[in-house]
Design an enzyme around this catalytic site. Sequence first.
Site, mmCIF file in Angstrom:
data_model
loop_
_atom_site.group_PDB
_atom_site.id
_atom_site.type_symbol
_atom_site.label_atom_id
_atom_site.label_comp_id
_atom_site.label_asym_id
_atom_site.label_seq_id
_atom_site.Cartn_x
_atom_site.Cartn_y
_atom_site.Cartn_z
ATOM 1 N N ASP B 308 0.856 -1.197 0.000
ATOM 2 C CA ASP B 308 0.000 0.000 0.000
ATOM 3 C C ASP B 308 0.893 1.248 0.000
ATOM 4 O O ASP B 308 1.929 1.267 0.653
ATOM 5 C CB ASP B 308 -0.878 -0.023 1.262
ATOM 6 C CG ASP B 308 -1.895 1.091 1.266
ATOM 7 O OD1 ASP B 308 -2.979 0.873 0.656
ATOM 8 O OD2 ASP B 308 -1.601 2.153 1.823
ATOM 9 N N ILE B 309 0.512 2.271 -0.815
ATOM 10 C CA ILE B 309 1.340 3.487 -0.875
ATOM 11 C C ILE B 309 1.154 4.264 0.441
ATOM 12 O O ILE B 309 0.009 4.477 0.869
ATOM 13 C CB ILE B 309 0.909 4.362 -2.062
ATOM 14 C CG1 ILE B 309 1.039 3.573 -3.398
ATOM 15 C CG2 ILE B 309 1.716 5.647 -2.131
ATOM 16 C CD1 ILE B 309 0.449 4.255 -4.596
ATOM 17 N N ASN B 316 -2.803 13.161 -2.670
ATOM 18 C CA ASN B 316 -4.039 13.624 -3.313
ATOM 19 C C ASN B 316 -4.454 14.988 -2.789
ATOM 20 O O ASN B 316 -4.847 15.875 -3.574
ATOM 21 C CB ASN B 316 -5.172 12.635 -3.073
ATOM 22 C CG ASN B 316 -5.198 11.533 -4.137
ATOM 23 O OD1 ASN B 316 -4.669 11.741 -5.249
ATOM 24 N ND2 ASN B 316 -5.750 10.380 -3.808
ATOM 25 N N ASP B 325 -3.206 10.225 -9.491
ATOM 26 C CA ASP B 325 -3.285 9.197 -10.532
ATOM 27 C C ASP B 325 -1.920 8.949 -11.162
ATOM 28 O O ASP B 325 -1.566 7.782 -11.446
ATOM 29 C CB ASP B 325 -4.281 9.619 -11.614
ATOM 30 C CG ASP B 325 -5.722 9.535 -11.142
ATOM 31 O OD1 ASP B 325 -5.960 8.894 -10.074
ATOM 32 O OD2 ASP B 325 -6.626 10.073 -11.835
ATOM 33 N N GLU B 352 -5.078 2.668 -3.386
ATOM 34 C CA GLU B 352 -3.625 2.715 -3.533
ATOM 35 C C GLU B 352 -2.989 1.414 -3.099
ATOM 36 O O GLU B 352 -1.790 1.341 -2.843
ATOM 37 C CB GLU B 352 -3.049 3.915 -2.711
ATOM 38 C CG GLU B 352 -3.145 3.783 -1.204
ATOM 39 C CD GLU B 352 -4.476 4.243 -0.609
ATOM 40 O OE1 GLU B 352 -5.480 4.284 -1.382
ATOM 41 O OE2 GLU B 352 -4.530 4.527 0.594
#
Lengths: 187, 435
Positions: B308-309, B316, B325, B352
């Site tokens: 997971d980021i 964002n 994106d 993500e």
Amino acid sequence: MSFKNFRLRLIFLLTLSSATLLNAANYNDDLLNIYMKMAPRFIVMSSQKAKINVNIEICALYEPLDESVAKSLVDKIHNAYPNGLKNHPIKFILSDYSKPEACKNSQLAFMLEADDKRFEDALLFLRNNGVLAMSYDISFLEKGADVSLFVGRNIAAYINMESITNKKIVFNNLLLRVSKIYTKAKK
Amino acid sequence: MISQSKELSHKLSIEIKVVVGIILFTLLIVFVERYQLSKNVINQFFEAKKSKNLLLVNTIAPVLGLNISLGLDGSNRDYLDYIVKENPFVIRIQLEDSEGRIIYQNVNDTANNGHTRNVEDENTKEGIDFYDKVIIDSLSNAPVGYVHIDFSDKDFKALQSANRLLTLRLFAITFVLLIVFVILVRREFRHLKDLAQGVLSYDPKLNFCSLTASERHDEVGVIQNAVVSMVNKINAYNHILSEANLSLEEKIQERTQELLEANERLKSLSVTDELTQLSNRRYFSEYFEKTWELAKRKGVNVSLVLCDIDFFKMVNDTHGHQIGDEVLKSVATALKESLKRNTDFVARYGGEEFVIVMYDANFEEASLVCQRIQENLKKDQLVTPEGTKIEPVTMSFGISSLIPKNDENCESIIKNADDALYEAKRSGRNRIVRF
């Protein structure tokens, strides 16, 4: 050959022989019967029929010698035609050759045997009066008789065409068919 | 019965029907004509014969009658002898008197020849071969005798024989003519059969037909020329149709290819995440299930990595979703580049979060891949459209590695990897945690 035929021929031969022997006329009874049968019919089946008033009148000419024969003819014809013919009574007249006038009104005269002279005289009278002459003797055809019977193998009627033509007598065709025509050459 | 007749009628060829019909019709006509003609001839003969007999009787009866009336019986005998002599068809004359006694009888032996009087009825007075007549006296109209005459039927038999012979000849001629007719009909029908064979030999695929234009001017020739003309038209239309078919096939192939490509695209779209061009979660589930079953069967390790980021929400929020994106695309590229084996699989798991499936790989090997990913992420340098540099993102990894057992399902390893990821997040992020 039937018995009847044989008998007729025998009688005829006997008649001829006896006539020669006795130098007299001799008549065959059967032949006479046939003549008596024929006589009225020859009248009815010819132009003589026109001369019939009431009676059929037939006259028989005979020599005195044959008077009994002539008289027997009356019975014969009445036996043959007891009621006459075609409603005409038959009158039968008997006359001596010396009195042919008796036959003046007759339609037919039956001529028995006679000497040539008297036969020819009577024949002349009959011719002049338009009377049909039927002779017993066939040899009389030569003298001018109109009708007679010839006895040979059979009995046949002969008609003298010359004499009936002279008398202006006309026969019925049928009668001519059953009869034979007499010519002199034939005889 | 009627249906059987119809069936039989349908089975019979026209040739047989025509021949049989003509034969029956001809025989019927000949038979009827012969029957009628024979009947007429025989009737006329009967009448003529009776008339002739009557003429004779009517000729002799008056003569006989007159002779009897005159008593000239002998003349009757001569006369009847003459009649028998001059009339060979008279075989017997018997004359009786009025009382029934025979007075004359003459039998012509040459004409008799076994003749027997054919009296059908006791009361019959006349027939073709006899005549009985009462002789009437023309003057008194009284019966004077009877005449019985038998006539020869030789002429009648001769007529019958001639009639039979004529009938036989006629039937023989008819038979011969019918045979000739049958031969001619069969000959003509042979042309029809040849025509039928020619039509049957026509093969539209090969455009082959043995028939050629006929020079005959009869019906067969007209039909043959019509068939040949029709075949030529069919060939011409076939040619046009073949060309049209060829064009149509090309179009179909073109359309089919387009459809295949469209299907491929659809299929790809259905299993691919549009943004990252990685496999989507649906395809991951399908793929992982197969991999799990394979590893279970082979008894080899399966490693599952959930990653997971870190702080992606902040990216964002700070730079906007477009940059977010771009970050996701950049991470996806890094993930793809970090997997070296063909059997390694990466998919976007959601938001993500990403998932990596490694068949026949233990924890250490999976851990090495994760480290390589971390290294690759560090190299990514994203710049916003405004020119602002964005710091490389980091990722947290949860690894679960095991050899699947028969009673285990794949959900457990996912849960384990998820727990490990949670632990990596909780313990500070940008780290690799093994379950």
